[in-house]
Design a protein around this motif. Structure first.
Motif, PDB file in Angstrom:
ATOM      1  N   THR A  12       0.833  -1.208   0.000  1.00  0.00           N
ATOM      2  CA  THR A  12       0.000   0.000   0.000  1.00  0.00           C
ATOM      3  C   THR A  12       0.867   1.257   0.000  1.00  0.00           C
ATOM      4  O   THR A  12       0.656   2.167  -0.812  1.00  0.00           O
ATOM      5  N   PHE A  13       1.853   1.320   0.895  1.00  0.00           N
ATOM      6  CA  PHE A  13       2.683   2.524   0.986  1.00  0.00           C
ATOM      7  C   PHE A  13       3.634   2.679  -0.198  1.00  0.00           C
ATOM      8  O   PHE A  13       3.940   3.796  -0.610  1.00  0.00           O
ATOM      9  N   LEU A  15       2.926   1.785  -3.306  1.00  0.00           N
ATOM     10  CA  LEU A  15       2.069   2.341  -4.371  1.00  0.00           C
ATOM     11  C   LEU A  15       1.687   3.789  -4.080  1.00  0.00           C
ATOM     12  O   LEU A  15       1.651   4.617  -4.992  1.00  0.00           O
ATOM     13  N   PHE A  16       1.431   4.108  -2.808  1.00  0.00           N
ATOM     14  CA  PHE A  16       1.075   5.482  -2.431  1.00  0.00           C
ATOM     15  C   PHE A  16       2.217   6.443  -2.794  1.00  0.00           C
ATOM     16  O   PHE A  16       1.979   7.524  -3.333  1.00  0.00           O
ATOM     17  N   ILE A  19       2.388   6.565  -6.806  1.00  0.00           N
ATOM     18  CA  ILE A  19       1.248   7.284  -7.390  1.00  0.00           C
ATOM     19  C   ILE A  19       1.344   8.767  -7.036  1.00  0.00           C
ATOM     20  O   ILE A  19       1.099   9.625  -7.873  1.00  0.00           O
ATOM     21  N   ASP A  20       1.742   9.071  -5.801  1.00  0.00           N
ATOM     22  CA  ASP A  20       1.968  10.436  -5.317  1.00  0.00           C
ATOM     23  C   ASP A  20       0.804  11.366  -5.650  1.00  0.00           C
ATOM     24  O   ASP A  20       0.991  12.445  -6.212  1.00  0.00           O
ATOM     25  N   THR A  44     -10.710   7.507 -11.534  1.00  0.00           N
ATOM     26  CA  THR A  44     -10.359   6.507 -10.520  1.00  0.00           C
ATOM     27  C   THR A  44     -10.566   5.096 -11.061  1.00  0.00           C
ATOM     28  O   THR A  44      -9.684   4.233 -10.923  1.00  0.00           O
ATOM     29  N   THR A 118       3.976   3.630 -11.819  1.00  0.00           N
ATOM     30  CA  THR A 118       2.985   2.869 -11.047  1.00  0.00           C
ATOM     31  C   THR A 118       2.804   1.473 -11.630  1.00  0.00           C
ATOM     32  O   THR A 118       2.831   0.474 -10.910  1.00  0.00           O
ATOM     33  N   GLY A 137      -3.671  -3.327  -1.860  1.00  0.00           N
ATOM     34  CA  GLY A 137      -2.934  -2.060  -1.872  1.00  0.00           C
ATOM     35  C   GLY A 137      -3.443  -1.122  -2.957  1.00  0.00           C
ATOM     36  O   GLY A 137      -3.584   0.084  -2.747  1.00  0.00           O
ATOM     37  N   ASN A 141      -5.387   2.541  -2.323  1.00  0.00           N
ATOM     38  CA  ASN A 141      -4.887   3.745  -2.991  1.00  0.00           C
ATOM     39  C   ASN A 141      -5.944   4.389  -3.879  1.00  0.00           C
ATOM     40  O   ASN A 141      -5.996   5.611  -4.003  1.00  0.00           O
ATOM     41  N   VAL A 144      -8.103   6.621  -1.793  1.00  0.00           N
ATOM     42  CA  VAL A 144      -7.395   7.889  -1.518  1.00  0.00           C
ATOM     43  C   VAL A 144      -7.434   8.795  -2.752  1.00  0.00           C
ATOM     44  O   VAL A 144      -7.721   9.991  -2.646  1.00  0.00           O
ATOM     45  N   VAL A 145      -7.170   8.217  -3.930  1.00  0.00           N
ATOM     46  CA  VAL A 145      -7.199   8.975  -5.189  1.00  0.00           C
ATOM     47  C   VAL A 145      -8.566   9.617  -5.393  1.00  0.00           C
ATOM     48  O   VAL A 145      -8.678  10.807  -5.710  1.00  0.00           O
TER      49      VAL A 145
END
Length: 192
Positions: A12-13, A15-16, A19-20, A44, A118, A137, A141, A144-145
């Motif tokens: 998860t982190f 990819l986070f 992706i930023d 999305t 990504t 993950g 994400n 969040v996106v």
């Protein structure tokens, strides 16, 4: 199979960070203004579909096209570089066509959210983690996106014009650096 939280957190982190989406906020706001809006759900879903597709069929897809991951990464880095240059210099490179439909796919879903970095990361994670963790993950994400895309107006108001300009230029430089890093780490393979 016992569920391992550390595997989920790592995928998860990772990819986070790649992706930023938080770092892309200034770019997304400028694209939103240029295109007359962003279709958050569409962007999305398409970026999620691309990530999941690459998780299961990425390398095979690139082979069919006669491409390798490095060529794909170099192509994506050029687009990211141009977007960063546009942010830093304030000159329009990508012309806005005021079409939120097409803009939500390119450049928002690809390459900003599900870019070469990504998609390459998704395929690379397969070497160390089971698909369930990577898939989870990706889904976390995507939530969040979606929240960030839906909140762009609120974020824009909170930053104000001066704050937005400063953040935009700062992240433009970051995008340039990321593009150069992706380009330089993948272009070397072409000389061999």
């Amino acid at each position: 199979m016992t569920f391992q939280l550390d595997h989920l957190l790592t995928t998860t982190f990772t990819l986070f960070a790649v992706i930023d989406i938080v770092g892309s906020i200034p770019l997304l706001i400028s694209l939103k203004d240029k295109m007359g809006g962003i279709r958050s759900t569409q962007a999305t879903l398409i970026s999620g579909l691309l990530m999941i597709l690459f998780l299961f069929a990425g390398e095979a897809f690139l082979k069919i096209l006669g491409l390798d991951i490095r060529s794909f990464a170099v192509g994506g880095s050029v687009v990211i570089f141009l977007l960063g240059l546009e942010m830093v210099l304030g000159h329009e490179i990508f012309k806005g066509d005021k079409d939120a439909k097409s803009g939500s796919v390119v450049p928002i879903a690809f390459p900003i959210i599900a870019g070469s970095g990504t998609l390459t990361t998704v395929m690379s994670l397969k070497a160390n983690f089971e698909e369930l963790y990577i898939l989870s993950g990706i889904l976390i994400n995507l939530i969040v996106v979606y929240i960030v895309l839906k909140s762009l107006k609120v974020i824009e108001k909170a930053l104000g014009p001066a704050g937005l300009l400063a953040v935009r230029k700062f992240f433009g430089v970051i995008l340039l650096a990321i593009a150069v890093k992706i380009f330089s780490s993948n272009i070397a393979a072409f000389g061999k």
